[in-house]
Structures are given as structure tokens and as C-alpha cells.
Design an enzyme around this catalytic site. Structure first.
Site, PDB file in Angstrom:
ATOM      1  N   ASP A  32       0.817  -1.220   0.000  1.00 49.96           N
ATOM      2  CA  ASP A  32       0.000   0.000   0.000  1.00 49.96           C
ATOM      3  C   ASP A  32       0.852   1.273   0.000  1.00 49.96           C
ATOM      4  O   ASP A  32       0.676   2.147   0.870  1.00 49.96           O
ATOM      5  CB  ASP A  32      -0.905   0.024   1.253  1.00 49.96           C
ATOM      6  CG  ASP A  32      -1.726  -1.240   1.423  1.00 49.96           C
ATOM      7  OD1 ASP A  32      -2.168  -1.813   0.418  1.00 49.96           O
ATOM      8  OD2 ASP A  32      -1.932  -1.654   2.595  1.00 49.96           O
ATOM      9  N   GLU A 206     -11.579   0.514  -3.654  1.00 53.44           N
ATOM     10  CA  GLU A 206     -10.911   0.962  -2.428  1.00 53.44           C
ATOM     11  C   GLU A 206      -9.660   1.750  -2.796  1.00 53.44           C
ATOM     12  O   GLU A 206      -9.480   2.136  -3.952  1.00 53.44           O
ATOM     13  CB  GLU A 206     -10.605  -0.232  -1.527  1.00 53.44           C
ATOM     14  CG  GLU A 206      -9.796  -1.340  -2.174  1.00 53.44           C
ATOM     15  CD  GLU A 206      -9.468  -2.467  -1.200  1.00 53.44           C
ATOM     16  OE1 GLU A 206      -9.925  -2.448  -0.055  1.00 53.44           O
ATOM     17  OE2 GLU A 206      -8.710  -3.365  -1.599  1.00 53.44           O
TER      18      GLU A 206
HETATM   19  O1  FUB Z   1      -3.249  -3.694   3.206  1.00 50.02           O
HETATM   20  C1  FUB Z   1      -4.533  -3.977   3.677  1.00 50.02           C
HETATM   21  C2  FUB Z   1      -5.561  -3.628   2.633  1.00 50.02           C
HETATM   22  O2  FUB Z   1      -5.330  -4.367   1.442  1.00 50.02           O
HETATM   23  C3  FUB Z   1      -5.520  -2.200   2.176  1.00 50.02           C
HETATM   24  O3  FUB Z   1      -6.077  -1.318   3.075  1.00 50.02           O
HETATM   25  C4  FUB Z   1      -6.211  -2.329   0.872  1.00 50.02           C
HETATM   26  O4  FUB Z   1      -6.124  -1.203   0.063  1.00 50.02           O
HETATM   27  C5  FUB Z   1      -5.559  -3.550   0.311  1.00 50.02           C
HETATM   28  O5  FUB Z   1      -4.324  -3.268  -0.273  1.00 50.02           O
END
Ligand code: FUB
Length: 311
Positions: A32, A206
Site C-alpha cells: 500500500d 478501495e
Molecule cells: O493492506 C490492507 C488492505 O489491502 C488495504 O487497506 C487495501 O487497500 C488492500 O491493499
């Protein structure tokens, strides 16, 4: 003529170095990545995947207890500035929740604001994730966590954007993508959250990341319709939309990491996409590593698809 050849060799070397650098961080898992340019360096604020085991997180799931920050002057040599925020040091975070997911960091009026999601102790507020802030005088910290999370934010993957008029915005996700204005203090919302509509209805969206280029606002986000996330973008004339879905920045990984999460920066006249893949953990896609590749725009402002340099 000799000088020209030398220049060409130098140029080739630097291109090869950039292509050969992935994954960027090799001493730990990282995911991320939010990259930011502060001064003449690129700072990357990633999540920090660790492997869950009995008594530490949920086995087989994401497990994160802290954040590190890394910086580089050339995108090849990275300095690990160490741990900047730990779940045990944030007053509102539920103990042992191991849910310090995707963060962001933004500079405003002499301070660095680090935004991160996690699970709150107080479930009357929300039973899921919320977003908090830690503040520092320097990009590598020390960061001081605020005692309470930001009111009225339920979800993950915070992202901050400041428009040319100085208005700051916070974006986050909870199945869909939300946005709201931030107050000058950068730790409270100044407007009610709105869903950034007109994105395709089906599947999870997301990891929002918003930037502006030549008066166009690019809302970029991972979108999963069929198990694996694809990086897409929508464009608009306003930081809160409306946005028109415009294209794909990176296709789904053919080798199985179901998440992707990204950021986009311009550094020394070149645009870059930062993203992640499970390079060091091919059999378990919740132990990821961050990467970067060059990103190019077409003359009409659309984004050319980025092909990963390491699959
Ligand atoms: O890293 C945990 C979660 O997985 C993140 O918040 C999302 O965007 C995905 O990458």
C-alpha cells in the site's frame, strides 16, 4: 560524438537501474505505498505486512502492527527511517488488533500529517475501521498520534489532497469511495462525507488516490470485479466530482496477488506509479512488497497503461 555516446550509455544505465529496482524494499514486507515528494527526496509511507501466528493477528489474513517510512533521492537507494507509529502507542486503537492498514502522509503549513486506518477500542463509534492522524515536524517523524480518530469517518485507505485554493480533502473507502472537506486543522471533517458516485457499480472499490494535473482531477483506485484488483481512474473538474470513469492504469496481476494499492507522483519531471505485489511471498498474497514504475500521459491527458517491470 564520444560525449554523445557517453551520455547515451549513462541514460541507458539509469533506465536499466530503474527497471531493475523492483521490489523497492528488501529488508521487510511492505504494501500500500503512498509516495510523496518532500524537498528533493521521495518518501514512501507503506503498510508493513508481518506474518500472523497464534496470538498475533488472524492467521491467514493481513497482519500489521506498525509503520515505517522510507526515503530516496534516486528511487534506487532507499533509507529505512525506522518505525514511526505502532498500534500500542495510539490511544484509540484496539489493543492487539494488528490492523494498521494503508496510510497516507501530507505536508501542510510546516507539519506532516500521517493518516492511518485501524480498529477502534470504542465499538459504539464503529464496529469496523476508522481513521486517525499522527503529526510531526519532519517527514520521518517523530510522529505524535492524536488521542481520538477523525469523527464521522468509517472505513479504510485514507488519502489527502490539497487543492490550489488551499482547501484540503480526505478520501477513504468502505466498499465504495468517500470524500469530504477537511478543516484547516487537518484532523476534523469540514463537510459531510459524500460517496464519489458514477464509478462502476459492481465490485469493491478501495484505495483512493486523488491528484490534479493541468486542471484535471484524477481519482484513481483499485477495483475488483473478478477476484483480483485492477488499478483504474476516473476524471473530473472538481475534487469531489462528478468523475467519469476513463481507463485502466494497471491490469489485474496474472500471478495471483488479489490486492493492488498505489499512489502517483511527479519527481524530477517524470511521473511514477507506486504499487505492490507479493514478490517475496508467491504462495501467500498478504505478505507484499512495494514497487515503482514510470507512468506516462497521452497528449489528451489520459494515462497510458503501466506494465509492471517484474511479474
Ligand atoms: O493492506 C490492507 C488492505 O489491502 C488495504 O487497506 C487495501 O487497500 C488492500 O491493499
Amino acid at each position: 560524438y564520444i560525449v554523445l555516446i557517453c551520455l547515451q550509455v549513462l541514460l541507458l544505465n539509469s533506465t536499466m537501474q530503474l527497471n531493475a529496482q523492483n521490489p523497492l524494499i528488501r529488508n521487510q514486507f511492505s504494501a500500500d505505498p503512498t509516495a510523496r515528494v518532500f524537498g528533493d527526496r521521495v518518501y514512501v509511507y507503506p503498510s508493513h505486512d508481518i506474518i500472523a501466528k497464534e496470538g498475533r493477528g488472524r492467521v491467514g489474513w493481513f497482519c500489521m502492527e506498525d509503520y515505517h517510512v522510507f526515503s530516496s533521492a534516486n528511487l534506487t537507494d532507499w533509507t529505512d527511517h525506522g518505525m514511526i507509529v505502532h498500534q500500542d502507542n495510539v490511544p484509540w486503537v484496539k489493543p492487539n488488533s494488528y490492523s494498521m492498514w494503508a496510510p497516507d502522509c501530507f505536508y501542510f503549513k510546516g507539519k506532516y500529517y500521517f493518516y492511518f486506518p485501524s480498529m477502534p477500542k470504542d465499538t459504539s463509534y464503529t464496529r469496523g475501521f476508522t481513521v486517525g492522524v499522527a503529526i510531526a515536524d519532519k517527514p520521518e517523524g517523530p510522529f505524535v498520534p492524536q488521542p481520538m480518530p477523525i469523527s464521522n469517518v468509517r472505513g479504510i485507505d485514507p488519502n489527502v489532497f490539497i487543492d490550489k485554493d488551499g482547501q484540503a480533502y480526505l478520501y477513504w473507502s468502505q466498499g465504495n469511495i468517500y470524500g469530504a472537506k477537511l478543516k484547516e486543522n487537518m484532523v476534523e471533517l469540514a463537510s459531510d462525507p459524500v460517496v464519489l458516485g458514477e464509478l462502476p457499480g459492481k465490485g469493491l472499490k478501495e484505495g483512493p488516490y486523488l491528484f490534479e494535473r493541468n486542471g484535471t482531477y484524477y481519482l484513481t483506485y483499485p477495483h475488483v470485479e473478478n477476484k483480483i484488483e485492477r488499478l483504474e481512474y476516473a476524471i473530473g473538474n472538481n475534487p469531489l466530482g462528478p468523475f467519469r470513469v476513463t481507463g485502466v492504469i494497471m491490469d489485474e496481476s496474472p500471478s495471483g496477488c488479489w490486492t493492488n494499492h498505489h499512489s502517483i507522483i511527479q519527481f524530477k519531471d517524470q511521473w511514477y506509479l507506486f504499487y505492490h505485489h507479493n514478490d517475496y511471498s508467491p504462495k501467500f498474497d498478504k505478505a507484499r512488497s512495494i514497487r515503482a514504475d514510470s507512468l506516462f500521459f497521452n497528449t489528451d491527458g489520459t494515462i497510458q497503461k503501466v506494465v509492471p517491470t517484474l511479474r
